[in-house]
Write a protein that holds these residues in place. Structure first.
Motif, mmCIF file in Angstrom:
data_model
loop_
_atom_site.group_PDB
_atom_site.id
_atom_site.type_symbol
_atom_site.label_atom_id
_atom_site.label_comp_id
_atom_site.label_asym_id
_atom_site.label_seq_id
_atom_site.Cartn_x
_atom_site.Cartn_y
_atom_site.Cartn_z
ATOM 1 N N ILE A 8 -13.198 1.474 4.495
ATOM 2 C CA ILE A 8 -13.187 0.008 4.450
ATOM 3 C C ILE A 8 -12.534 -0.471 3.157
ATOM 4 N N ALA A 9 -12.876 0.159 2.035
ATOM 5 C CA ALA A 9 -12.277 -0.214 0.750
ATOM 6 C C ALA A 9 -10.765 -0.004 0.784
ATOM 7 N N PHE A 10 -10.321 1.094 1.392
ATOM 8 C CA PHE A 10 -8.886 1.366 1.487
ATOM 9 C C PHE A 10 -8.187 0.307 2.342
ATOM 10 N N ILE A 11 -8.792 -0.083 3.449
ATOM 11 C CA ILE A 11 -8.211 -1.116 4.309
ATOM 12 C C ILE A 11 -8.133 -2.440 3.563
ATOM 13 N N PHE A 13 -7.928 -2.826 0.321
ATOM 14 C CA PHE A 13 -6.897 -2.659 -0.693
ATOM 15 C C PHE A 13 -5.507 -2.881 -0.093
ATOM 16 N N ILE A 14 -5.256 -2.296 1.056
ATOM 17 C CA ILE A 14 -3.963 -2.474 1.729
ATOM 18 C C ILE A 14 -3.761 -3.943 2.121
ATOM 19 N N ALA A 15 -4.815 -4.587 2.610
ATOM 20 C CA ALA A 15 -4.711 -5.997 2.996
ATOM 21 C C ALA A 15 -4.381 -6.862 1.784
ATOM 22 N N ILE A 16 -4.991 -6.571 0.643
ATOM 23 C CA ILE A 16 -4.696 -7.336 -0.574
ATOM 24 C C ILE A 16 -3.254 -7.104 -1.006
ATOM 25 N N MET A 17 -2.788 -5.876 -0.878
ATOM 26 C CA MET A 17 -1.402 -5.566 -1.261
ATOM 27 C C MET A 17 -0.399 -6.275 -0.348
ATOM 28 N N VAL A 18 -0.705 -6.358 0.936
ATOM 29 C CA VAL A 18 0.238 -6.954 1.890
ATOM 30 C C VAL A 18 0.199 -8.473 1.831
ATOM 31 N N PHE A 19 -0.991 -9.061 1.870
ATOM 32 C CA PHE A 19 -1.096 -10.512 1.976
ATOM 33 C C PHE A 19 -1.322 -11.211 0.646
ATOM 34 N N GLY A 20 -1.842 -10.542 -0.325
ATOM 35 C CA GLY A 20 -2.160 -11.181 -1.596
ATOM 36 C C GLY A 20 -3.587 -11.691 -1.591
#
Length: 88
Positions: A8-11, A13-20
């Motif tokens: 969940i933390a990895f997902i 993290f990826i969401a923050i990287m993609v969308f901000g």
């Protein structure tokens, strides 16, 4: 859903990287509203079907009997899988 905390933390993290970070609350709010709208529409359809069935004299008590039986089977299955999961 068999997703661990690390996944969940990895997902996230990826969401923050993609969308901000500034867009995530808006996206979550939009998803929440969409899910609520879908749930309301589903409930409206269920109520409409039930009203129509009762109006036409169709016996709707069978659905509650089937639901009770399904709930019993689900509980039994959860009891069984719970003991299996603990062993592994």
């Amino acid at each position: 859903m068999f997703i661990s905390g690390g996944e969940i933390a990895f997902i996230l993290f990826i969401a923050i990287m993609v969308f901000g970070a500034d867009k995530l609350p808006e996206i979550a709010r939009g998803l929440g509203k969409g899910m609520r709208t879908l749930k309301d529409a589903t409930n409206d359809i269920k109520h409409e079907i039930t009203k129509t069935a009762e109006k036409n004299g169709i016996d709707t008590s069978i659905t509650s009997d089937v639901k009770k039986e399904l709930d019993k089977v689900k509980d039994d299955l959860e009891d069984f899988t719970g003991s299996v999961k603990r062993k592994f």
